[in-house]
Design an enzyme around this catalytic site. Sequence first.
Site, short mmCIF file in Angstrom:
data_model
loop_
_atom_site.label_atom_id
_atom_site.label_comp_id
_atom_site.label_asym_id
_atom_site.label_seq_id
_atom_site.Cartn_x
_atom_site.Cartn_y
_atom_site.Cartn_z
N GLU A 1 0.14 -0.86 6.02
CA GLU A 1 1.26 -0.25 6.74
C GLU A 1 1.11 1.27 6.78
O GLU A 1 1.49 1.90 7.77
CB GLU A 1 2.58 -0.63 6.06
CG GLU A 1 3.82 -0.33 6.90
CD GLU A 1 4.34 1.08 6.79
OE1 GLU A 1 5.17 1.48 7.64
OE2 GLU A 1 3.93 1.82 5.85
N ASP B 1 0.84 -1.19 0.00
CA ASP B 1 0.00 0.00 0.00
C ASP B 1 0.88 1.24 0.00
O ASP B 1 2.01 1.24 0.49
CB ASP B 1 -0.96 0.01 1.19
CG ASP B 1 -0.27 -0.02 2.55
OD1 ASP B 1 0.72 -0.76 2.69
OD2 ASP B 1 -0.71 0.70 3.47
#
Length: 472
Positions: free
Chosen positions: A205, A141
């Site tokens: 994250e 991500d």
Amino acid sequence: MHSSPSVVPPGPGTGVPAADEPSNALPPNTAPAPPNAAPAPSNAALSGAPSPDALPSYAVPPVDEAAAVALTQDLVRLRTVNAAGATTVEQPAVDLLCGLFTEFGWPYDVVEVAPGRPNVVAVVEGGGGPGRTLMFEGHTDVVTEGDAAAWSVDPYGAEIRDGRLWGRGAADMKSGVAAMIYGVRALQQAGPFPGRVVVGVLCDEEGLMLGAKAFAASPPAAEVDGVVVCEPEGYEVCTSARGGIRLRLGLRGVMAHGAMPQEGRNPLIAGARIVAALAEVEKWAAGRYGTHPHAGTVTVTPTVLRAGDPDQLNVIPGHGVLGIDVRTVPGTDHAEVVERLRQTAVAAAADVGVTVGLTVVDDRPAVEIAAGHPLVRSLVAGHRLVHGAEPPFGAVPGTTDGTILTRDAGLPTVVYGPGGKWIAHQKDEYVEVREIAEYARVYAVAARHFLDGSETLTGPPGPGTQEGGDAA
């Protein structure tokens, strides 16, 4: 759980183990030295690291550099932005990686942590008998590109120009994911090795680190002996990471007409006074917890002050919000810092009759691992063999999934990956193309050192939350 034939449900002995696989097996499913990689003997002196000559030497296995670069490009071209409310973020990247793991014959497991937010974890058995379990960890991500017009390149074009691969996530951290995968592949193709390697690509994250929290709470985490987090750190071996406390202060005043301020209690004035007082809290914290050799000092930063309505400029608002970002160093007592902030805010707001409610939105501790830990020594040995020089030591300025894996599962973690340390989240993000294969080579050599378990700890452990002894 993925339905591919190569995906095996969790359970012992369900991978592709050697005949003598231990019963606690995880469930499956010389380059030029970089200019900033000068020797750093002072770091060893600070942490009592043993002499590097104690470690055996290994050959650097060949890495498929073209494939590693191509994978980085393929990942960067996927817009996996961790946007609020998004229900499909990492899935396209996970689909791509699952295809690659299938091609490699790596059993893997896909776990949906939240709707559309999967972790994918592959396990590579060494076939060389019992041994440690080493994990390489990354995420796919990314933060938003912001104003695409402000970029000089297509944020998702993955263009290679001037020796650099450009695009959102190129450094943070799709190149790290590609490097760790092809580093493990090079290790595997070089021949049998003891133990096993876990390749973990965890979700969220850039948000609340839900993927790391989920993995830390899962049974496989208990079998991991060490984790290399492949975040961009500019050739530094980061043995520490700053902690973070995110605070929200609710300011409750009394609404009134702007022409009659004496009738109101203005949360904006209270917020301004609190912001001014934060400098004293930061000064107190620096004196209280000192200066860490790599992580620096505690910082206290106001990030949001919001109250009122821009369409109602003649109205004193009745409430407001102040956001504060605190970054801590190893040894910081977070509860003490929060209480100091609460007392300071309450006192500053009381002068204008405003009350304060404090909420801790997120709390991530500062973590540290001794430079003499086998995980760190193995990584240093890999860097030395590939680059011909000692790596500098450093600290992660923010937090990573490694913070959560240490906090929640007690796993030893160290951070080391391709990309500049300060380029993350900026426009025109890039990674030097040569770094992708360089780091893959280091990962392969470091893994061999760690999994062989041939090194021993002869120096005293450094300070911090992670033990300095043998990881086995």
